[in-house]
Design a protein around this motif. Sequence first.
Motif, PDB file in Angstrom:
ATOM      1  N   TYR A   1      -2.417  -1.228  -1.485  1.00 48.12           N
ATOM      2  CA  TYR A   1      -3.860  -0.991  -1.539  1.00 48.12           C
ATOM      3  C   TYR A   1      -4.494  -1.500  -2.828  1.00 48.12           C
ATOM      4  O   TYR A   1      -5.578  -1.048  -3.210  1.00 48.12           O
TER       5      TYR A   1
ATOM      6  N   SER B   1      -7.944  -2.649  -2.243  1.00 46.56           N
ATOM      7  CA  SER B   1      -8.803  -1.750  -1.460  1.00 46.56           C
ATOM      8  C   SER B   1      -9.833  -1.094  -2.367  1.00 46.56           C
ATOM      9  O   SER B   1      -9.580  -0.842  -3.556  1.00 46.56           O
ATOM     10  N   THR B   2     -11.005  -0.830  -1.800  1.00 47.15           N
ATOM     11  CA  THR B   2     -12.005  -0.053  -2.538  1.00 47.15           C
ATOM     12  C   THR B   2     -11.702   1.427  -2.359  1.00 47.15           C
ATOM     13  O   THR B   2     -11.042   1.825  -1.387  1.00 47.15           O
TER      14      THR B   2
ATOM     15  N   GLU C   1     -12.153   3.008   0.997  1.00 38.82           N
ATOM     16  CA  GLU C   1     -11.193   2.675   2.049  1.00 38.82           C
ATOM     17  C   GLU C   1      -9.941   3.545   1.989  1.00 38.82           C
ATOM     18  O   GLU C   1      -9.071   3.430   2.854  1.00 38.82           O
TER      19      GLU C   1
ATOM     20  N   ASP D   1     -12.122  -1.997  -7.238  1.00 39.87           N
ATOM     21  CA  ASP D   1     -11.007  -1.786  -6.325  1.00 39.87           C
ATOM     22  C   ASP D   1      -9.911  -0.998  -7.045  1.00 39.87           C
ATOM     23  O   ASP D   1     -10.025  -0.674  -8.239  1.00 39.87           O
TER      24      ASP D   1
END
Length: 306
Positions: free
Chosen positions: A129, A132-133, A136, A94
């Motif tokens: 974020y 988030s990956t 994404e 991530d």
Amino acid sequence: MDSHPIIASNLVKRYGGIIAVNGIDFKVSRGECFGFLGPNGAGKTSTMKMISCVSPISSGSLLVSGLDVTHNRREIKKTLGVVSQADSIDPGLDVFQNLISFARYHDLPKELAVSNTLDVLNFFGLEKYVKSTPDELSGGMRRRLLIARALLHQPSLLVLDEPTTGLDPHGRRLVWERLNYLKAQDITILLSTHYMEEAAYLCDRLVMMDKGQILAEGEPTNLIKDHAGEYIYEVQPSIGNTQNLIRDLSAIGKEVINNGYSISVFGAHSENSMDPDLFAGCQVKYRPSNLEDVFLKLTGKGLENL
């Protein structure tokens, strides 16, 4: 601290029989944003790779942070934050993990790595974020993440190769504002771009490159004034009238370049400085000159069309 963190003298880069950078000279002053402006294939990226110590010089000399790149690659890399055109974000981690992992390359203590990671994410508006990956994130967010990552170890010199490629206008403006803030903190920024507006906005000085050579060097406003003049006529002739118009303009001493779809007329001092009968039947735009016009004047071709 060295007043010129980058000094290049007769710098050459060859790839087999191809000369990508052909004997260029330049100095970058501490705390300035120095730009390389030119089309793809001009030699900008090859120059940036030599400065970043990821590609050896072929000949000449190159000092970065006061050190010779040929013998001091490891020491130089500690002073650099580098953003290449390649997207090197690990898709299996991530956002937070990507930066923490990168911090290990610079041997940052764990607490400092976490603190710096949160700081740079917030600095580029990515604090929402952290979990988030990469998949994404939008393309613009990924570019901002790459720049954030380059700042983790607090480098004194930031090397950015086409940093705003893929960003929308809002994202591009955000990056510009952040880079100006970094420059105010005495961080030296080296920037390659083919966006003339970006170069004009960010760069204290720049060089224009084409075919591995430097065509001109200076402050953006001075380059425009010295090579293109303050204003320009952009003329779209009526069908079949292009050559006649070029002949008539040349006859009265105007420098004219045929762009194929339009004619650029240099040396206009005011909107009413030329006989309107010359442009009968033409579409005419009178506007301030810009860096695109400088490149056009120097090479006979435009940046945006290459």
